[in-house]
Design a protein around this motif. Structure first.
Motif, PDB file in Angstrom:
ATOM      1  N   GLN A  93       0.822  -1.207   0.000  1.00  0.00           N
ATOM      2  CA  GLN A  93       0.000   0.000   0.000  1.00  0.00           C
ATOM      3  C   GLN A  93       0.859   1.261   0.000  1.00  0.00           C
ATOM      4  N   TYR A  94       1.877   1.250   0.832  1.00  0.00           N
ATOM      5  CA  TYR A  94       2.788   2.397   0.923  1.00  0.00           C
ATOM      6  C   TYR A  94       3.514   2.627  -0.402  1.00  0.00           C
ATOM      7  N   SER A  95       4.063   1.568  -0.983  1.00  0.00           N
ATOM      8  CA  SER A  95       4.819   1.684  -2.235  1.00  0.00           C
ATOM      9  C   SER A  95       3.925   2.109  -3.386  1.00  0.00           C
ATOM     10  N   TYR A  96       2.732   1.541  -3.428  1.00  0.00           N
ATOM     11  CA  TYR A  96       1.785   1.911  -4.483  1.00  0.00           C
ATOM     12  C   TYR A  96       1.420   3.392  -4.391  1.00  0.00           C
ATOM     13  N   THR A  97       1.138   3.858  -3.185  1.00  0.00           N
ATOM     14  CA  THR A  97       0.736   5.253  -3.014  1.00  0.00           C
ATOM     15  C   THR A  97       1.876   6.201  -3.373  1.00  0.00           C
ATOM     16  N   LYS A  98       3.097   5.849  -2.992  1.00  0.00           N
ATOM     17  CA  LYS A  98       4.248   6.667  -3.395  1.00  0.00           C
ATOM     18  C   LYS A  98       4.359   6.712  -4.907  1.00  0.00           C
ATOM     19  N   ALA A  99       4.121   5.585  -5.565  1.00  0.00           N
ATOM     20  CA  ALA A  99       4.205   5.536  -7.025  1.00  0.00           C
ATOM     21  C   ALA A  99       3.127   6.407  -7.661  1.00  0.00           C
ATOM     22  N   ASN A 148       2.145  11.365 -10.734  1.00  0.00           N
ATOM     23  CA  ASN A 148       1.295  12.535 -10.938  1.00  0.00           C
ATOM     24  C   ASN A 148       1.878  13.821 -10.351  1.00  0.00           C
ATOM     25  N   ASN A 149       3.166  13.761  -9.963  1.00  0.00           N
ATOM     26  CA  ASN A 149       3.860  14.930  -9.419  1.00  0.00           C
ATOM     27  C   ASN A 149       3.118  15.542  -8.230  1.00  0.00           C
ATOM     28  N   LEU A 150       2.592  14.666  -7.352  1.00  0.00           N
ATOM     29  CA  LEU A 150       1.928  15.147  -6.149  1.00  0.00           C
ATOM     30  C   LEU A 150       2.976  15.418  -5.081  1.00  0.00           C
ATOM     31  N   ALA A 151       2.879  16.572  -4.458  1.00  0.00           N
ATOM     32  CA  ALA A 151       3.868  16.973  -3.462  1.00  0.00           C
ATOM     33  C   ALA A 151       3.737  16.126  -2.203  1.00  0.00           C
ATOM     34  N   VAL A 152       4.831  15.476  -1.808  1.00  0.00           N
ATOM     35  CA  VAL A 152       4.866  14.670  -0.586  1.00  0.00           C
ATOM     36  C   VAL A 152       5.415  15.528   0.554  1.00  0.00           C
ATOM     37  N   GLU A 200       2.680   2.928 -13.782  1.00  0.00           N
ATOM     38  CA  GLU A 200       3.032   1.687 -14.480  1.00  0.00           C
ATOM     39  C   GLU A 200       4.216   1.062 -13.756  1.00  0.00           C
ATOM     40  N   ILE A 201       3.913   0.286 -12.740  1.00  0.00           N
ATOM     41  CA  ILE A 201       4.953  -0.271 -11.892  1.00  0.00           C
ATOM     42  C   ILE A 201       4.480  -1.603 -11.325  1.00  0.00           C
TER      43      ILE A 201
END
Length: 260
Positions: free
Chosen positions: A163-169, A174-178, A229-230
């Motif tokens: 879940q964590y890895s997918y959300t980071k991807a 989408n260039n979302l600011a973390v 795409e990962i």
């Protein structure tokens, strides 16, 4: 339905801060409080924070205790679980907390554009085989963007590396600011306020040395989001009723780890 569950549903019907909307009240139509939570439900203009998939509601209540200057609403379809947090907040007479029993897919029937300031996703099912059901998938992010204020934050707490890895991807694609990113929240140099409120599942996973991951990112105004795409390795365990099955290599009968 068990007698105990019916009793909990009936008791929650008497709680003024719990909404158990009928299906025909929200299916393809707006709920009566949409756009009016500040004025008609809380009676103030404080920021509004949602916990989607709140389970027992202990995180929603914990946040409400910690931040009396904000309003909090926990959302879940499992009313028998939600009863714990609803009952606790009612007994404590917390005025800045509420609960909605509904499917998250119907969340747009409850909240209007720019009505919500933040969203918490605490230990959602990673849905490793069903992208559309992941609460951080582009499908759900699009739903959130319809009522989240521009620049609103989404907080993810999870035991799941998948879940964590997918959300980071998703954020990277989408260039979302973390804003915050911790792979082992309780052992990293993270602010205490992110650590001291724990859900039931969080405590159980910690007891079995499963690292808790935390990710906070900003969802911009609505625009077309792309799925990453990962290929992400799946977790080596999965929920199995009240336990967790932990797999080692190709074992056919994996041992149970009593976490959930």
């Amino acid at each position: 339905m068990g007698k105990n569950k019916l009793q909990k549903f009936e008791e929650m019907d008497g709680f003024p801060h719990v909404i158990q909307a009928e299906f025909d009240e929200v299916f393809q139509k707006d709920y009566k409080l949409k756009g009016k939570w500040s004025s008609d439900f809380f009676g103030n203009l404080n920021p509004l924070v949602l916990e989607l998939g709140c389970g027992k509601g202990e995180y929603t209540v914990g946040l409400a205790r910690r931040y009396p200057q904000k309003n909090f609403i926990g959302v879940d379809i499992k009313g028998s679980r939600m009863h714990a947090g609803a009952s606790a907040s009612f007994k404590e007479e917390l005025k800045n907390v509420g609960f909605i029993r509904t499917h998250i897919e119907m969340i747009n029937s409850f909240f209007a554009s720019n009505e919500v300031d933040e969203i918490w996703l605490t230990f959602p099912d990673p849905q490793m085989n069903k992208t559309r059901k992941r609460l951080t998938s582009t499908r759900f992010l699009d739903l959130y963007a319809r009522f989240l204020k521009p620049g609103g934050q989404i907080h993810l707490k999870t035991d799941s590396w998948f879940q964590y890895s997918y959300t980071k991807a998703v954020c990277e694609a989408n260039n979302l600011a973390v804003i915050h990113d911790y792979m082992d929240l309780h052992n990293d140099d993270a602010p205490l306020e992110l650590k001291d409120i724990k859900t039931y599942y969080e405590e159980r996973f910690m007891a079995h040395s499963v690292p808790i991951k935390y990710l906070c990112f900003i969802l911009p105004e609505r625009h077309q989001l792309a799925e990453p795409e990962i290929d992400i390795p799946k977790d080596i365990y999965h929920n199995a009723g009240r336990g967790v099955k932990l797999y080692h290599n190709d074992e056919k009968a994996p041992p149970k780890l009593d976490v959930r």
